[in-house]
Enzyme design. Structure first.
Site, PDB file in Angstrom:
ATOM      1  N   LEU A   1      97.577  37.892  -3.576  1.00 35.03           N
ATOM      2  CA  LEU A   1      97.141  39.100  -2.798  1.00 35.03           C
ATOM      3  C   LEU A   1      97.867  40.413  -3.607  1.00 35.03           C
ATOM      4  O   LEU A   1      97.384  41.311  -3.642  1.00 35.03           O
ATOM      5  CB  LEU A   1      97.965  39.188  -1.540  1.00 35.03           C
ATOM      6  CG  LEU A   1      97.403  40.221  -0.565  1.00 35.03           C
ATOM      7  CD1 LEU A   1      95.809  40.053  -0.374  1.00 35.03           C
ATOM      8  CD2 LEU A   1      98.016  40.229   0.655  1.00 35.03           C
TER       9      LEU A   1
ATOM     10  N   ARG B   1     111.137  45.910   6.921  1.00 34.20           N
ATOM     11  CA  ARG B   1     110.004  45.547   7.809  1.00 34.20           C
ATOM     12  C   ARG B   1     110.362  46.536   9.127  1.00 34.20           C
ATOM     13  O   ARG B   1     109.445  46.484   9.781  1.00 34.20           O
ATOM     14  CB  ARG B   1     110.400  43.991   7.990  1.00 34.20           C
ATOM     15  CG  ARG B   1     109.881  43.170   7.251  1.00 34.20           C
ATOM     16  CD  ARG B   1     110.125  41.522   7.478  1.00 34.20           C
ATOM     17  NE  ARG B   1     109.557  40.744   6.643  1.00 34.20           N
ATOM     18  CZ  ARG B   1     109.894  39.433   6.598  1.00 34.20           C
ATOM     19  NH1 ARG B   1     110.488  38.869   7.590  1.00 34.20           N
ATOM     20  NH2 ARG B   1     109.318  38.558   5.551  1.00 34.20           N
TER      21      ARG B   1
ATOM     22  N   GLU C   1     111.943  70.713  16.657  1.00 28.87           N
ATOM     23  CA  GLU C   1     112.237  72.026  17.200  1.00 28.87           C
ATOM     24  C   GLU C   1     112.212  72.162  18.724  1.00 28.87           C
ATOM     25  O   GLU C   1     113.432  72.888  19.167  1.00 28.87           O
ATOM     26  CB  GLU C   1     111.273  73.067  16.811  1.00 28.87           C
ATOM     27  CG  GLU C   1     110.923  72.872  15.211  1.00 28.87           C
ATOM     28  CD  GLU C   1     109.896  71.978  14.899  1.00 28.87           C
ATOM     29  OE1 GLU C   1     109.807  70.778  15.455  1.00 28.87           O
ATOM     30  OE2 GLU C   1     109.088  72.461  13.925  1.00 28.87           O
TER      31      GLU C   1
ATOM     32  N   GLY D   1     101.529  36.555  -1.301  1.00 23.46           N
ATOM     33  CA  GLY D   1     101.815  36.047  -2.520  1.00 23.46           C
ATOM     34  C   GLY D   1     101.230  36.764  -3.735  1.00 23.46           C
ATOM     35  O   GLY D   1     100.726  37.795  -3.865  1.00 23.46           O
ATOM     36  N   SER D   2     101.248  36.151  -4.938  1.00 24.41           N
ATOM     37  CA  SER D   2     100.881  36.508  -6.014  1.00 24.41           C
ATOM     38  C   SER D   2      99.437  36.855  -6.229  1.00 24.41           C
ATOM     39  O   SER D   2      99.035  37.958  -7.057  1.00 24.41           O
ATOM     40  CB  SER D   2     101.277  35.497  -7.228  1.00 24.41           C
ATOM     41  OG  SER D   2     100.377  34.425  -7.312  1.00 24.41           O
TER      42      SER D   2
HETATM   43  C1  AOF Z   1     106.849  69.798  13.907  1.00 24.12           C
HETATM   44  N1  AOF Z   1     108.030  69.178  14.262  1.00 24.12           N
HETATM   45  O1  AOF Z   1     109.148  67.186  14.797  1.00 24.12           O
HETATM   46  C2  AOF Z   1     106.798  66.989  13.952  1.00 24.12           C
HETATM   47  C3  AOF Z   1     105.640  67.645  13.554  1.00 24.12           C
HETATM   48  O2  AOF Z   1     100.522  64.629  18.111  1.00 24.12           O
HETATM   49  P1  AOF Z   1     101.819  65.680  17.732  1.00 24.12           P
HETATM   50  O3  AOF Z   1     101.754  66.609  18.999  1.00 24.12           O
HETATM   51  O4  AOF Z   1     103.096  64.732  18.045  1.00 24.12           O
HETATM   52  O5  AOF Z   1     101.696  66.020  16.517  1.00 24.12           O
HETATM   53  C4  AOF Z   1     101.995  65.488  15.236  1.00 24.12           C
HETATM   54  C5  AOF Z   1     101.651  66.103  14.084  1.00 24.12           C
HETATM   55  O6  AOF Z   1     102.666  67.187  14.273  1.00 24.12           O
HETATM   56  C6  AOF Z   1     101.933  65.467  12.880  1.00 24.12           C
HETATM   57  O7  AOF Z   1     100.967  65.089  12.425  1.00 24.12           O
HETATM   58  C7  AOF Z   1     102.699  66.591  11.697  1.00 24.12           C
HETATM   59  O8  AOF Z   1     101.625  67.397  11.393  1.00 24.12           O
HETATM   60  C8  AOF Z   1     103.340  67.608  13.148  1.00 24.12           C
HETATM   61  N2  AOF Z   1     104.668  66.951  13.257  1.00 24.12           N
HETATM   62  N3  AOF Z   1     105.777  68.998  13.264  1.00 24.12           N
HETATM   63  O9  AOF Z   1     106.796  71.052  13.813  1.00 24.12           O
HETATM   64  C9  AOF Z   1     108.103  67.834  14.443  1.00 24.12           C
HETATM   65  N4  AOF Z   1     107.161  65.593  13.990  1.00 24.12           N
HETATM   66 ZN    ZN Z   2     105.748  70.558  16.167  1.00 24.96          ZN
END
Ligand code: AOF
Ligand code: ZN
Length: 374
Positions: A311, A188, A56, A308-309
């Site tokens: 784990l 990955r 945002e 592997g198997s």
């Molecule tokens: C939002 N918009 O794009 C994201 C959100 O440590 P911070 O400030 O980056 O906060 C991380 C937390 O904020 C994350 O755990 C989740 O709850 C929220 N992420 N919120 O409004 C975003 N990435």
């Molecule tokens: Zn946010």
């Protein structure tokens, strides 16, 4: 309150740009945001990097547009807390946004509907649930991790049509085709860690890095942390994993008893830059549940389990697998001693089988991929 076809289109755009954050934002969610005025997108942004601005704030500071009275589409409930960045609710209110469409609620206890209440209290109309299922799937890792603080585990297996992961003398290069293996490298790059047992290291001497053309060694942000489960710290010093631990972050999960009895081996491994993680033991092996808690505490939100198997069986027994990607290659290799994807003792009765759901099938040339949840 409801939404229209047009609202769905704008939210779909927000979802599409959210995806650009994959592999860069963990353990945060992937979030996209689109701002619309008079039916036209005037700005957009996404959460690009862990610790960086949220979607945002990026959308609302990307340009000088007049946001007063505009409508904002965001895939996740706007946050209302001071984390690494200021609350998104602040800037949404400050810029005079009049309506907000939200994809999914944020289960983070610091947010958890409070973001929406704050917006509504400020007189902003809020509609939730737009493209909810799709966004939940996109953020399955975040949604598990924020609630449990344990990593989301995706178990990947590759077997022949007759259910083998290697020939009777242990040859396994390669079961699946190039396209299937490319998908594994992509996984990955998307998961924070890749985990294997010591048996796989001694048998295959793997690198466990991500080798996609577009992101060779220079882009280390998207290289997974390599995690080896090795109760007795028996990994050979001349293995690829140890030799390259200075270039790729490597964690060796060992048993507490080994940590006490093998201190010189442990010190030697540390000198190669191998991080040692001491775990509780269960039946003489690293306790997988304890490992999950500890990796979660380290901020690791997702793991690609590559065998592997033994784990694989231990992870399944411990109830630690969330999803499975099972590749089947159109080959038959036979051998009653050749291993299959899941070893261990196995169950006695079919009625005790682990049941899988949400089955999806894809094809990569002649290989088949079955995706399912546990
Ligand atoms: C939002 N918009 O794009 C994201 C959100 O440590 P911070 O400030 O980056 O906060 C991380 C937390 O904020 C994350 O755990 C989740 O709850 C929220 N992420 N919120 O409004 C975003 N990435
Ligand atoms: Zn946010």
């Amino acid at each position: 309150m409801s939404y229209t076809e047009q609202d769905i289109l704008f939210m779909r755009r927000a979802v599409d740009i959210a995806k650009k954050g994959i592999g860069f934002v963990n353990p945060n969610p992937m979030v996209g945001c689109v701002v619309v005025k008079d039916d036209v997108i005037i700005s957009e942004g996404y959460h690009e990097l862990y610790g960086g601005f949220h979607a945002e704030r990026n959308a609302l500071t990307n340009n000088e547009a007049d946001f007063n009275g505009a409508t904002l589409y965001v895939t996740l409930e706007p946050c209302c807390h001071h984390g690494k960045t200021p609350p998104c609710t602040d800037i949404i209110i400050e810029k005079g946004i009049s309506k907000v469409f939200v994809g999914i609620l944020d289960p983070n206890p610091l947010v958890d509907r409070k973001g929406i209440s704050i917006l509504r209290d400020a007189g902003i109309e809020v509609v939730t649930g737009v493209l909810e299922d799709e966004i939940k799937e996109l953020n399955k890792v975040f949604l598990k991790y924020i609630k449990t603080r344990r990593p989301y585990v995706l178990m990947k297996t590759a077997m022949t049509l007759d259910g083998k992961i290697a020939s009777h003398i242990g040859d396994s290069k390669w079961i699946t085709n190039v396209k299937s293996r490319q998908l594994v490298h992509k996984l990955r790059s998307e998961m924070m860690g890749v985990v294997v047992g010591i048996g796989t290291v001694t048998a295959d001497d793997p690198m466990l890095n991500c080798r996609l053309e577009r992101q060779q060694a220079t882009d280390n942000r998207r290289q997974p942390i390599r995690i080896i489960v090795d109760t007795k710290a028996s990994i050979p010093l001349e293995s690829q994993i140890v030799k390259t631990a200075k270039d790729y972050r490597t964690i060796l999960a060992i048993g507490n008893s080994t940590a006490n009895s093998q201190s010189s081996t442990v010190e030697m491994l540390k000198s190669f830059n191998v991080e040692i993680l001491c775990c509780e033991e269960k039946n003489g092996h690293v306790d997988i549940n304890d490992l999950m808690v500890k990796l979660g505490e380290m901020g690791i939100d997702s793991l690609l389990l590559e065998g592997g198997s033994t784990l694989n069986a231990t992870f399944l027994d411990a109830g630690c697998v969330d999803e499975i990607y099972a590749f089947i290659a159109p080959k038959i290799i036979g051998g009653q001693d050749s291993k299959s994807p899941v070893g261990g003792k196995g169950i006695d009765l079919m009625s005790d089988a682990i049941m899988l759901k949400d089955i999806k099938i894809e094809q990569f040339d002649n290989d088949i991929l079955i995706k399912c949840r546990v």
